[in-house]
Design a protein around this motif. Structure first.
Motif, PDB file in Angstrom:
ATOM      1  N   SER A  38       0.812  -1.235   0.093  1.00  0.00           N
ATOM      2  CA  SER A  38      -0.060  -0.025  -0.007  1.00  0.00           C
ATOM      3  C   SER A  38       0.797   1.196  -0.075  1.00  0.00           C
ATOM      4  CB  SER A  38      -0.756  -0.390   1.114  1.00  0.00           C
ATOM      5  OG  SER A  38      -1.308   1.252   1.799  1.00  0.00           O
ATOM      6  N   VAL A  90       2.979   1.178  -3.482  1.00  0.00           N
ATOM      7  CA  VAL A  90       2.444   1.174  -5.156  1.00  0.00           C
ATOM      8  C   VAL A  90       1.221   2.163  -4.782  1.00  0.00           C
ATOM      9  CG1 VAL A  90       1.121  -0.342  -6.627  1.00  0.00           C
ATOM     10  CG2 VAL A  90       3.112  -1.345  -5.335  1.00  0.00           C
ATOM     11  N   LEU A  91       0.347   2.136  -3.899  1.00  0.00           N
ATOM     12  CA  LEU A  91      -0.972   2.904  -3.909  1.00  0.00           C
ATOM     13  C   LEU A  91      -0.935   4.256  -3.284  1.00  0.00           C
ATOM     14  CD1 LEU A  91      -3.552   0.219  -2.338  1.00  0.00           C
ATOM     15  CD2 LEU A  91      -2.709   0.666  -4.921  1.00  0.00           C
ATOM     16  N   ALA A 151       0.755   6.349  -6.281  1.00  0.00           N
ATOM     17  CA  ALA A 151      -0.227   6.452  -7.230  1.00  0.00           C
ATOM     18  C   ALA A 151      -1.338   7.232  -7.183  1.00  0.00           C
ATOM     19  CB  ALA A 151      -0.651   4.982  -7.657  1.00  0.00           C
ATOM     20  N   TYR A 184      -4.054   4.207 -12.532  1.00  0.00           N
ATOM     21  CA  TYR A 184      -5.218   3.575 -11.703  1.00  0.00           C
ATOM     22  C   TYR A 184      -5.164   2.128 -12.179  1.00  0.00           C
ATOM     23  CZ  TYR A 184     -10.078   1.954 -10.808  1.00  0.00           C
ATOM     24  OH  TYR A 184     -10.995   1.306 -10.474  1.00  0.00           O
ATOM     25  N   CYS A 232      -2.337  -0.092 -10.950  1.00  0.00           N
ATOM     26  CA  CYS A 232      -2.460  -0.302  -9.379  1.00  0.00           C
ATOM     27  C   CYS A 232      -3.728  -1.425  -9.421  1.00  0.00           C
ATOM     28  CB  CYS A 232      -2.721   0.858  -8.710  1.00  0.00           C
ATOM     29  SG  CYS A 232      -1.537   1.982  -8.512  1.00  0.00           S
ATOM     30  N   LYS A 280      -2.347  -4.749 -10.392  1.00  0.00           N
ATOM     31  CA  LYS A 280      -1.283  -5.296  -9.453  1.00  0.00           C
ATOM     32  C   LYS A 280      -2.153  -5.799  -8.309  1.00  0.00           C
ATOM     33  CE  LYS A 280       2.858  -2.534 -10.327  1.00  0.00           C
ATOM     34  NZ  LYS A 280       3.146  -1.347 -10.744  1.00  0.00           N
ATOM     35  N   PHE A 319      -8.189   3.668  -3.128  1.00  0.00           N
ATOM     36  CA  PHE A 319      -8.075   2.308  -3.883  1.00  0.00           C
ATOM     37  C   PHE A 319      -8.826   1.410  -3.000  1.00  0.00           C
ATOM     38  CE2 PHE A 319      -4.489   4.284  -6.505  1.00  0.00           C
ATOM     39  CZ  PHE A 319      -4.987   3.446  -7.649  1.00  0.00           C
TER      40      PHE A 319
END
Ligand SMILES: Cc1cc2nc3c(=O)[nH]c(=O)nc-3n(C[C@H](O)[C@H](O)[C@H](O)COP(=O)(O)OP(=O)(O)OC[C@H]3O[C@@H](n4cnc5c(N)ncnc54)[C@H](O)[C@@H]3O)c2cc1C
Length: 414
Positions: A25, A28-29, A32, A51, A54, A57, A96
């Motif tokens: 998280s 990556v998240l 982004a 978007y 992610c 993934k 997300f």
């Protein structure tokens, strides 16, 4: 460093999950979500945007199957693990986390009913999906029905003059659906199917509702422009229009007889998950603020060396810890109880979103002017937290719904 885990019975698997999802998280998240926050809503959902990268993934990691049992190829997590998963995902990006949570709506209902045709259509392709092309959404809110649609057991459900704007009628053994869902449908611009709440019997008002699982990639379905909004901008939202859309009989999974109970059950699960998301967000805001207070110098010393700042940090800490303790208890109880006791899920949602809002607001105060700057992530977390008090039911109307249930339970049939 992660927070101190008060649950001394956490297993190695729980601990591993917590660390793994936290890392994903944050690596990556979070970056982004900061990038997507700056984009117009149209660009967030464009093919090739970060978007989609992610989401793919997360699907590759199997995260989308968090609520699906291992019998169907899902992660098969226990209720505490589910809570930890959502907390840690929302720590990096609540938008997300909500998008992933909504992606499993249709598959979740299908596994609950466990009918072969539903499993084949809505579970297997979802579980096997690796690129987020199979994604669901929850279509309940309409332009003229927000709070009333989400208030089971209140007078709104008995009022025959209030009916859902999306309606279905039977023709040649199939359901024909027309009407509009509002711009607030999370995943509305990107979902391939929808758990659609609609009206089957207008003479019964809102309680004449039904739920169908419906393919959105078919004739008669169109979408509005993605919604530009204040917080959770990485979460795509938008209207869905139905113009004589066909739904096979077997995908109409709930009729008016069980509609109100299913609305309550759905709220029971969804609100409990909101408690987990906003515990994660509150923890993120608290951690960020504690760190900042060790760095910023005022009056010749660090902010954290000032006694009043220590007191403010303690207040924030208490809010985060109470949110986690209550939210975990509500989710574990309700995932083990059929039907869930919705007042605990509502209490968790209302408490945790308000705790997250207060923590992010206190955080902005401690960041001073920098807290208002878009250069600092705390500004985004504040906007994300604000949305939580309306998302999944406004806190005021949810509180009235739960208060009504408390009194009805006390008085019985009186
Ligand atoms: C980030 C986000 C994500 C969302 N995701 C989804 C989704 O995936 N699917 C979906 O279907 N919907 C979704 N929603 C919609 C959400 O469920 C609604 O916004 C919510 O139920 C409130 O409805 P409304 O916005 O129409 O407000 P309204 O119902 O118009 O309420 C406006 C105000 O009036 C107050 N009010 C309303 N009725 C009463 C009353 N009887 N007495 C006193 N006060 C009252 C409310 O508390 C609120 O303050 C989302 C919303 C947000 C913000």
């Amino acid at each position: 460093m992660l927070y101190t885990e008060l649950n001394i019975e956490l297993t190695d698997e729980h601990q591993h999950l917590k660390e793994q999802v936290h890392r994903f998280s944050m690596e990556v998240l979070r970056p982004a979500s900061l990038e997507l926050d700056k984009l117009p809503a149209d660009d967030v959902v464009k093919k090739g945007s970060i978007y989609w990268d992610c989401m793919a993934k997360m699907y590759k990691n199997g995260y989308h199957t968090v609520l699906i049992s291992d019998e169907y190829g899902g992660l098969g997590l226990d209720p505490l693990a589910v809570h930890i998963f959502w907390e840690e995902l929302a720590y990096g990006s609540v938008g997300f986390a909500v998008s992933l949570g909504c992606s499993c709506f249709a598959a979740f209902y299908a596994t609950m009913l466990a009918e072969d045709k539903l499993i084949e259509k809505f579970v297997i392709p979802f579980v096997n999906c690796k690129d987020a092309s199979v994604m669901s959404c929850w279509g309940i809110t309409e332009p003229d029905h927000g709070s009333d649609n989400l208030a089971p057991r209140t007078s709104f459900f008995k009022d025959a003059s209030l009916t859902q704007q999306v309606k279905a009628h039977k023709k040649n053994g199939e359901w024909i659906i027309s009407g509009q869902k509002s711009a607030w449908i999370s995943n509305g611009p990107v979902a391939s199917n929808c758990a659609l709440f609609l009206n089957l019997d207008p003479s019964k008002g809102l309680s004449g509702g039904g739920i169908c699982l419906i393919d959105l990639n078919q004739d008669g379905v169109t979408r509005g422009k993605p919604l530009d909004k204040m917080g959770q901008r990485e979460l795509p939202q938008g209207e869905i229009f139905f113009d004589n859309v066909i739904c096979p009989e077997e995908y109409m999974i709930v009729d008016p007889e069980s509609y109100e109970a299913m609305t309550e059950l759905t709220l029971g699960h969804a609100n409990a998950t909101m408690g987990a998301y906003f515990t994660g967000l509150a923890q993120a805001a608290y951690d960020m603020t504690l760190q900042y207070c060790t760095e910023r110098i005022q009056g010749g010393k660090r902010l954290c060396d000032h006694q009043w700042v220590q007191k403010k940090l303690f207040d924030m800490f208490v809010k985060v810890e109470t949110a986690r303790a209550f939210s975990r208890a509500a989710m574990i109880y309700n995932m083990n109880t059929t039907p869930p006791d919705v007042k605990y899920s509502i209490a968790s949602k209302v408490y945790c979103t308000e705790a997250a809002f207060q923590v992010t607001s206190d955080a902005i105060q401690l960041f001073g002017g920098y807290g208002l700057s878009k250069e600092f992530t705390i500004e985004k977390l504040f906007r994300d937290a604000r949305a939580g008090m309306i998302e999944d039911g406004s806190n005021d109307t949810l509180s009235m719904t739960a208060g009504n249930i408390i009194v009805k339970e006390k008085l019985g049939d009186e």
